[in-house]
Design an enzyme around this catalytic site. Structure first.
Site, PDB file in Angstrom:
ATOM      1  N   ASP A  35      24.792  -7.826  54.755  1.00  6.64           N
ATOM      2  CA  ASP A  35      25.623  -7.720  53.552  1.00  6.64           C
ATOM      3  C   ASP A  35      25.443  -6.347  52.903  1.00  6.64           C
ATOM      4  OD1 ASP A  35      27.213  -8.272  51.423  1.00  6.64           O
ATOM      5  OD2 ASP A  35      25.985  -9.911  50.619  1.00  6.64           O
ATOM      6  N   ASP A  36      26.531  -5.628  52.773  1.00  7.17           N
ATOM      7  CA  ASP A  36      26.520  -4.296  52.132  1.00  7.17           C
ATOM      8  C   ASP A  36      25.581  -3.331  52.848  1.00  7.17           C
ATOM      9  OD1 ASP A  36      28.088  -5.677  50.349  1.00  7.17           O
ATOM     10  OD2 ASP A  36      26.980  -5.108  48.557  1.00  7.17           O
ATOM     11  N   CYS A  75      33.106  -8.322  50.182  1.00  5.90           N
ATOM     12  CA  CYS A  75      32.518  -9.440  50.935  1.00  5.90           C
ATOM     13  C   CYS A  75      33.480 -10.531  51.417  1.00  5.90           C
ATOM     14  CB  CYS A  75      31.443 -10.119  50.094  1.00  5.90           C
ATOM     15  SG  CYS A  75      30.074  -9.046  49.642  1.00  5.90           S
ATOM     16  N   ARG A  79      34.564 -11.602  55.366  1.00  6.68           N
ATOM     17  CA  ARG A  79      34.053 -12.825  56.000  1.00  6.68           C
ATOM     18  C   ARG A  79      35.196 -13.699  56.511  1.00  6.68           C
ATOM     19  NH1 ARG A  79      28.501 -13.072  53.994  1.00  6.68           N
ATOM     20  NH2 ARG A  79      28.375 -10.933  53.290  1.00  6.68           N
ATOM     21  N   LYS A 129      24.626 -16.532  53.294  1.00  6.47           N
ATOM     22  CA  LYS A 129      25.673 -16.324  52.289  1.00  6.47           C
ATOM     23  C   LYS A 129      27.040 -16.691  52.847  1.00  6.47           C
ATOM     24  CE  LYS A 129      27.950 -12.541  49.858  1.00  6.47           C
ATOM     25  NZ  LYS A 129      27.825 -11.153  49.383  1.00  6.47           N
ATOM     26  N   HIS A 131      30.249 -17.466  50.914  1.00  7.69           N
ATOM     27  CA  HIS A 131      31.194 -16.651  50.136  1.00  7.69           C
ATOM     28  C   HIS A 131      32.646 -16.806  50.577  1.00  7.69           C
ATOM     29  CE1 HIS A 131      31.262 -12.922  47.307  1.00  7.69           C
ATOM     30  NE2 HIS A 131      31.729 -14.051  46.782  1.00  7.69           N
ATOM     31  N   SER A 156      27.509 -14.732  46.495  1.00 10.43           N
ATOM     32  CA  SER A 156      26.566 -13.613  46.356  1.00 10.43           C
ATOM     33  C   SER A 156      25.409 -14.010  45.441  1.00 10.43           C
ATOM     34  CB  SER A 156      27.257 -12.394  45.747  1.00 10.43           C
ATOM     35  OG  SER A 156      28.127 -11.822  46.678  1.00 10.43           O
ATOM     36  N   HIS A 235      22.307  -6.859  50.226  1.00  8.21           N
ATOM     37  CA  HIS A 235      23.065  -6.850  48.964  1.00  8.21           C
ATOM     38  C   HIS A 235      22.105  -6.743  47.782  1.00  8.21           C
ATOM     39  CE1 HIS A 235      25.814  -8.288  45.821  1.00  8.21           C
ATOM     40  NE2 HIS A 235      26.811  -8.233  46.678  1.00  8.21           N
ATOM     41  N   ASP A 287      29.219  -6.710  56.664  1.00  5.90           N
ATOM     42  CA  ASP A 287      30.522  -7.090  56.082  1.00  5.90           C
ATOM     43  C   ASP A 287      31.294  -5.935  55.466  1.00  5.90           C
ATOM     44  OD1 ASP A 287      28.811  -6.788  53.870  1.00  5.90           O
ATOM     45  OD2 ASP A 287      29.744  -8.425  52.749  1.00  5.90           O
ATOM     46  N   ASN A 288      30.570  -4.980  54.912  1.00  5.21           N
ATOM     47  CA  ASN A 288      31.238  -3.828  54.284  1.00  5.21           C
ATOM     48  C   ASN A 288      30.198  -2.734  54.055  1.00  5.21           C
ATOM     49  OD1 ASN A 288      31.152  -6.124  51.784  1.00  5.21           O
ATOM     50  ND2 ASN A 288      30.111  -4.208  51.368  1.00  5.21           N
ATOM     51  N   LYS A 308      31.232   1.111  49.759  1.00  7.78           N
ATOM     52  CA  LYS A 308      31.827  -0.183  49.385  1.00  7.78           C
ATOM     53  C   LYS A 308      32.993   0.000  48.414  1.00  7.78           C
ATOM     54  CE  LYS A 308      30.472  -4.742  47.617  1.00  7.78           C
ATOM     55  NZ  LYS A 308      29.350  -5.612  47.193  1.00  7.78           N
TER      56      LYS A 308
HETATM   57 MG    MG Z   1      29.125  -7.405  51.075  1.00  6.12          MG
END
Ligand code: MG
Length: 505
Positions: A35-36, A75, A79, A129, A131, A156, A235, A287-288, A308
């Protein structure tokens, strides 16, 4: 052992000759989703102080991608695309992200990777996660989207009051802000709340144990399996249990990343011990791009521009590693690929039927198994708030990327590049800004169009691809725009008062 009701013969088996001798044993899949995490955050992607020994080992012994993309710089939409093989605009998971009390979620008529595999008898589990929504009575939870089991936080982990955000060691002050006025962050098992607030420092061990149990049980029952682990790491706000807190060279971000890496090491050990490592595809990506507004605790896009929330490379080009002992040869691929391609690839390798919908992904088997060419020629870049009026912000065709619109984002603030933060307002480009991403991956130097008929021709091809793609795009009803209802926030003590503070068990 061949299981009743399954058919691993037919065209797929003929194409993938390596399985024809072992059709009775379809491959297992472990999908790891950070994540991130930015393009430059892993040791194997050049970060000088990240400690990621397990991921580095997977990269050294597997296939490392240099040109792999998620579909969104935030996010939830990312996903949705990963699990459906479709741009988020089709499923309606936009704009922005879902919240604890969101009314909408990933629509149930979308087909996830888990639902693709279930008819073949796969055991399926998700941890981490989600989301992609909760909804009334857990309508949108993983157990409603093809997963037999789920353990995790359904959104998150900064979507809760600050006292729920644990920092470790305890004398390290939590960084930045978090959401107030919502319930504390819950840990859910299937559709029930197991802990509220979640004990962050024990969380990774819970995941590791859950994964071990799931893999061991599946192997014991001779059942192929799909494990999806969308991690909370890295994240904001970063946390790490006692096993890794204070042990990296990179502070809290590095500790969180090391904790994720440790879990991956545990997973690999379980796959080895259970004897299925030779029959398991492990795929890792993120994811990003990095949340640069968190400064040194926000991740790193490496040589890529911004992070991001933006449609520059730093927002959506991700680290990606595919590992399959004995099947995928070690190497690096520069082929164009995306999270969109994971569903068709898994379906192909398993011999599963593709869902009867418009898919945006391509089968990557040729890249993975034969180090061959990608079927993907383009990558589309939608902003966090896509709409039909603006359409695509950017499009990559081969090595060229054209920006039709650019915009900075608060999530990418604090960098010295003036194009990244929120004060870089929406700007239309006519003619579009065009970059050669092989010569200039940092998107620093737009190519001149004057006296360059070759670049003008490329631009015409890009415009044609954009027109054709947008003609095929039917925007799904926006799920995020359905809004929120505080009554939908998960509460371990549903009848208590006053909410949300009484949701504490
Ligand atoms: Mg993310």
């Amino acid at each position: 052992m061949r299981r009743q009701g399954m058919d691993y013969t037919g065209p797929t088996c003929l194409i993938i000759s390596l399985f024809c001798t072992c059709c009775a044993s379809p491959p297992n899949f472990v999908l790891l989703f950070a994540d991130d995490l930015g393009f430059g955050d892993l040791g194997c992607y050049g970060h000088p102080s990240s400690l990621t020994p397990n991921l580095d080992r997977l990269a050294a012994r597997g296939l490392r991608f240099t040109d792999f993309y998620s579909t969104s710089p935030v996010c939830s939409p990312s996903r949705a695309s990963l699990l459906t093989g479709r741009y988020q605009t089709r499923s309606g998971v936009y704009p922005g992200v879902l919240y604890p009390g969101s009314i909408g979620g990933l629509p149930l008529n979308e087909t996830t990777i888990a639902e693709v595999l279930k008819p073949l008898g796969y055991a399926t589990a998700a941890m981490g996660k989600w989301h992609l929504g909760l909804g009334a009575n857990g309508t949108f939870l993983p157990t409603k989207q093809g997963f037999d089991k789920y353990l995790g936080i359904p959104y998150s982990h900064d979507m809760g009051p600050c006292h729920n955000l644990t920092c470790f060691p305890p004398d390290v002050k939590c960084f930045g802000f978090c959401d107030v006025g919502t319930v504390t962050v819950p840990l859910m098992y299937n559709e029930d709340i197991k802990q509220q607030p979640v004990h962050f420092l024990d969380l990774e061990k819970s995941y590791s144990d859950f994964a071990t149990n799931f893999i061991m049980t599946s192997v014991k029952e001779n059942q192929p399996f799909f494990l999806y682990y969308p991690s909370h790491h890295t994240h904001y706000p970063q946390y790490a249990g006692t096993r890794t807190a204070g042990r990296s060279l990179r502070g809290p971000f590095g500790d969180a990343l090391l904790e994720l890496d440790n879990t991956i090491g545990d997973l690999m050990a379980t796959l080895e011990q259970t004897g299925v490592i030779n029959n398991t595809l492990i795929f890792f990506t993120s994811d990003n791009g990095p949340e640069l507004m968190r400064m040194s605790r926000g991740g790193n896009a490496g040589s890529l521009k911004c992070g991001k929330g933006t449609t520059y490379e730093g927002g959506m080009r991700e680290p990606a590693i595919a590992y399959w002992k004995g099947t995928i040869k070690p190497g690096v691929t520069h082929e164009l690929a995306s999270t969109l391609d994971i569903l068709p690839t898994i379906a192909s390798l398993a011999g599963a039927k593709l869902p009867p919908v418009m898919l945006d992904g391509f089968d990557m088997t040729n890249i993975l198994v034969h180090q061959g060419k990608s079927k993907r020629e383009t990558m589309m870049f939608y902003p966090t708030d896509p709409n039909e009026i603006y359409g695509l912000f950017a499009l990559r065709l081969g090595k060229y990327k054209a920006h039709f619109y650019t915009r900075g984002c608060a999530l990418s603030g604090t960098t010295p590049d003036p194009d990244c933060p929120a004060f870089a307002v929406l700007k239309a480009h006519d003619p579009p800004l065009i970059f050669d991403l092989e010569a200039d991956p940092s998107e620093h130097y737009p190519l001149p169009l004057a006296d360059r008929p070759d670049i003008q021709a490329v631009l015409e091809q890009i415009k044609k691809a954009k027109t054709e793609f947008e003609a095929s795009m039917v925007f799904g009803e926006s799920q995020v725009s359905k809004g929120t209802d505080p009554k939908l926030e998960p509460c371990c003590n549903p009848q208590c008062s006053p909410k949300p503070s009484c949701c504490y068990c």
